[in-house]
Motif scaffolding. Structure first.
Motif, PDB file in Angstrom:
ATOM      1  N   THR A  11       0.857  -1.180   0.000  1.00  0.00           N
ATOM      2  CA  THR A  11       0.000   0.000   0.000  1.00  0.00           C
ATOM      3  C   THR A  11       0.897   1.235   0.000  1.00  0.00           C
ATOM      4  OG1 THR A  11      -0.102   0.112   2.415  1.00  0.00           O
ATOM      5  CG2 THR A  11      -1.744  -1.268   1.306  1.00  0.00           C
ATOM      6  N   THR A  12       0.300   2.399  -0.088  1.00  0.00           N
ATOM      7  CA  THR A  12       1.048   3.652  -0.013  1.00  0.00           C
ATOM      8  C   THR A  12       0.526   4.429   1.187  1.00  0.00           C
ATOM      9  OG1 THR A  12       1.337   3.696  -2.405  1.00  0.00           O
ATOM     10  CG2 THR A  12       1.694   5.759  -1.233  1.00  0.00           C
ATOM     11  N   ASP A  13       1.424   4.814   2.093  1.00  0.00           N
ATOM     12  CA  ASP A  13       1.005   5.348   3.377  1.00  0.00           C
ATOM     13  C   ASP A  13       1.767   6.632   3.697  1.00  0.00           C
ATOM     14  OD1 ASP A  13      -0.476   2.713   4.565  1.00  0.00           O
ATOM     15  OD2 ASP A  13       1.318   2.166   3.428  1.00  0.00           O
ATOM     16  N   PRO A  24       3.351  -1.801   4.129  1.00  0.00           N
ATOM     17  CA  PRO A  24       3.257  -0.354   3.916  1.00  0.00           C
ATOM     18  C   PRO A  24       4.396   0.163   3.053  1.00  0.00           C
ATOM     19  CG  PRO A  24       4.219  -0.782   6.059  1.00  0.00           C
ATOM     20  CD  PRO A  24       3.892  -2.130   5.459  1.00  0.00           C
ATOM     21  N   THR A  25       4.198   1.315   2.449  1.00  0.00           N
ATOM     22  CA  THR A  25       5.242   2.033   1.713  1.00  0.00           C
ATOM     23  C   THR A  25       5.304   3.451   2.249  1.00  0.00           C
ATOM     24  OG1 THR A  25       4.917   0.708  -0.283  1.00  0.00           O
ATOM     25  CG2 THR A  25       6.013   2.832  -0.552  1.00  0.00           C
ATOM     26  N   GLY A  71       7.292  -3.952   8.107  1.00  0.00           N
ATOM     27  CA  GLY A  71       7.472  -4.751   6.907  1.00  0.00           C
ATOM     28  C   GLY A  71       7.713  -3.965   5.634  1.00  0.00           C
ATOM     29  N   ALA A  72       7.784  -2.637   5.709  1.00  0.00           N
ATOM     30  CA  ALA A  72       7.970  -1.828   4.505  1.00  0.00           C
ATOM     31  C   ALA A  72       9.259  -2.204   3.795  1.00  0.00           C
ATOM     32  CB  ALA A  72       7.982  -0.349   4.859  1.00  0.00           C
ATOM     33  N   ARG A  73       9.207  -2.111   2.474  1.00  0.00           N
ATOM     34  CA  ARG A  73      10.397  -2.385   1.673  1.00  0.00           C
ATOM     35  C   ARG A  73      10.828  -1.189   0.843  1.00  0.00           C
ATOM     36  NH1 ARG A  73      10.025  -8.606  -0.315  1.00  0.00           N
ATOM     37  NH2 ARG A  73       9.247  -9.509   1.635  1.00  0.00           N
TER      38      ARG A  73
END
Length: 476
Positions: free
Chosen positions: A172-174, A197-198, A248-250
């Motif tokens: 997703t984009t956050d 998340p991103t 968990g963002a990459r």
């Protein structure tokens, strides 16, 4: 409702090459990729939609209202956003009957001929939901009732759709100031980290944006660091990046107007930031600050390992009338020309050879593929060229992307395919189209004696699955 068997069958060779010999090769390559898991690392599906996991209310709310590709086409032909069910900001009336919104869409179906939106919608309706007929004025009500029944089923809930689509990873984009509560709930509910998340800090990096000071206050609250000056502002951003990594963002995501990444002298940055908090910044200072912050984001990515995604070159909310009445992201983001070679030079001089830094660049300006982006990606080990994005994710431009970029950058300096969608049901349609276009391109290379058939199959699998996983892999 009595179950209906679909009579609407799509061409199994759609989007494959027309020449029979090449098409036969493309079929074999596509067959090796069609069922691969989906790695969707650049998307905008609302995390709360997945947390709540409620059935979609009706076909209009599933297919029409959230899809700004679809809405913008209808608006370009004289429909108003209000008539398409888009809520107004000023309290003026808008269509609240979803059946009427659906009817408007169906009677305008021909407007989508030749567009990627048509391809995605056909896949969604005929393949995902097994609709019995294409949209039209005559079929509108019957389709609505059929889809209403399908959407009420458990297998059509948002997370069940991800399972049906074989989505292995979804980003997703956050907002950078997000507390990430939704992602924590999802990890608990699913017992795994599939939805990631991103980190998107744009709201905080553009100091003349309305609401910027309020967003800085929100950053202070959620980070626990009072961002009252430039140095504490950087500390607060680092804290949020660490929180995103823990969730968990990459990757990070940056949607600046230009690709400029010129570092600012710290004293100048402090002065500009302080003036902005007082409401005294001008356009030149804001542009310099945005470029300086893009450089700082690269520095932080080199430190913490988050992949830096950059997609400049879009003038957001072009229609002030639409923005004031309906809000942002309503289909009026229009591409502009972008220069990358000089703009990214300071950033790449500092980090382009750094083994800890990774950057993926997207564009809506296809003229720069062969001239600038492919040569850059073909030289700097930290840089990969992103898949055709947004206005370019159409069959013809996907083909031109491969033709423009591969000769210079090769296949393996690209990210593989990642979609850019807010419409959940379009995810498999977009990936299916990309796999078909890549199969056609690879088949042509085989037919011309430039690639062995086994190499083409291996490359197709890499583009569809392995390269996205590698491009966004967590750094050890």
């Amino acid at each position: 409702m009595t179950e209906q068997r679909t009579a609407w069958q799509l061409d199994p060779d759609r989007a494959l090459p027309a020449e029979p010999g090449v098409r036969a090769l493309a079929r074999e390559i596509y067959a090796s990729t069609a069922a691969l898991p989906i790695v969707s690392m650049h998307g905008h599906v609302d995390v709360d939609l997945l947390v709540q996991d409620e059935p979609f209310a009706n076909p209009a709310e599933m297919f029409v209202i959230p899809d700004h590709y679809l809405v913008r086409m209808l608006v370009s032909q004289g429909e108003s956003p209000a008539a398409l069910g888009i809520p107004t900001q000023d309290g003026s009336p808008y269509e609240t009957d979803p059946r009427e919104v659906w009817r408007r869409f169906c009677r305008n179906w021909k407007l989508f001929r030749g567009t990627p939106t048509r391809y995605w919608l056909e896949h969604e309706l005929a393949v995902v939901f097994e609709a019995p007929a294409p949209p039209s004025e005559e079929t509108a009500d019957g389709l609505y009732d059929f889809l209403l029944d399908r959407l009420a089923r458990d297998e059509s809930r948002p997370r069940a759709l991800l399972d049906r689509f074989n989505v292995e990873l979804l980003a997703t984009t956050d907002s950078a100031a997000s507390g990430l509560a939704g992602h924590r709930k999802l990890a608990e509910q699913e017992g795994r980290q599939r939805i990631l998340p991103t980190f998107r800090p744009d709201d905080l990096l553009h100091i003349r944006r309305p609401g910027w000071a309020a967003d800085v206050r929100r950053l202070s609250e959620v980070s626990g660091i009072e961002a009252g000056d430039y140095d504490s502002f950087l500390l607060a951003l680092r804290q949020r990046r660490a929180a995103f990594l823990q969730a968990g963002a990459r990757a990070t995501d940056h949607g600046h107007l230009s690709a400029s990444a010129e570092p600012l002298d710290p004293a100048d940055a402090r002065s500009i930031f302080a003036a902005a908090l007082r409401g005294e910044s001008d356009a030149a200072a804001a542009e310099a600050f945005a470029g300086g912050m893009l450089y700082e984001m690269a520095r932080m990515s080199a430190e913490d390992g988050l992949v830096m995604q950059l997609h400049p070159g879009v003038l957001r909310n072009h229609s002030s009338a639409v923005r004031s009445r309906y809000g942002t992201d309503k289909g009026f983001d229009i591409p502009v020309r972008v220069e990358f070679t000089r703009a990214l030079q300071p950033l790449l001089n500092s980090f382009g050879m750094d083994p800890g830094f990774r950057m993926i660049v997207f564009t809506t300006d296809e003229t720069v593929y062969s001239r600038e982006l492919a040569p850059l990606a073909g030289a700097y080990p930290a840089l990969r060229l992103g898949a055709p994005w947004w206005f370019l994710d159409s069959p013809e431009q996907m083909r031109r992307f491969r033709e423009s970029a591969v000769e210079t950058a090769g296949f393996y300096n690209t990210s593989g395919f990642v979609d850019d969608t807010r419409a959940l049901a379009s995810i498999p349609a977009r990936h299916d189209l990309a796999r078909r276009i890549d199969a056609g391109f690879l088949a042509r290379l085989v037919a011309e004696g430039r690639l062995a058939a086994a190499e083409a199959v291996e490359t197709g699998i890499d583009l569809a699955y392995n390269l996205p996983l590698q491009s966004y892999a967590p750094r050890p």
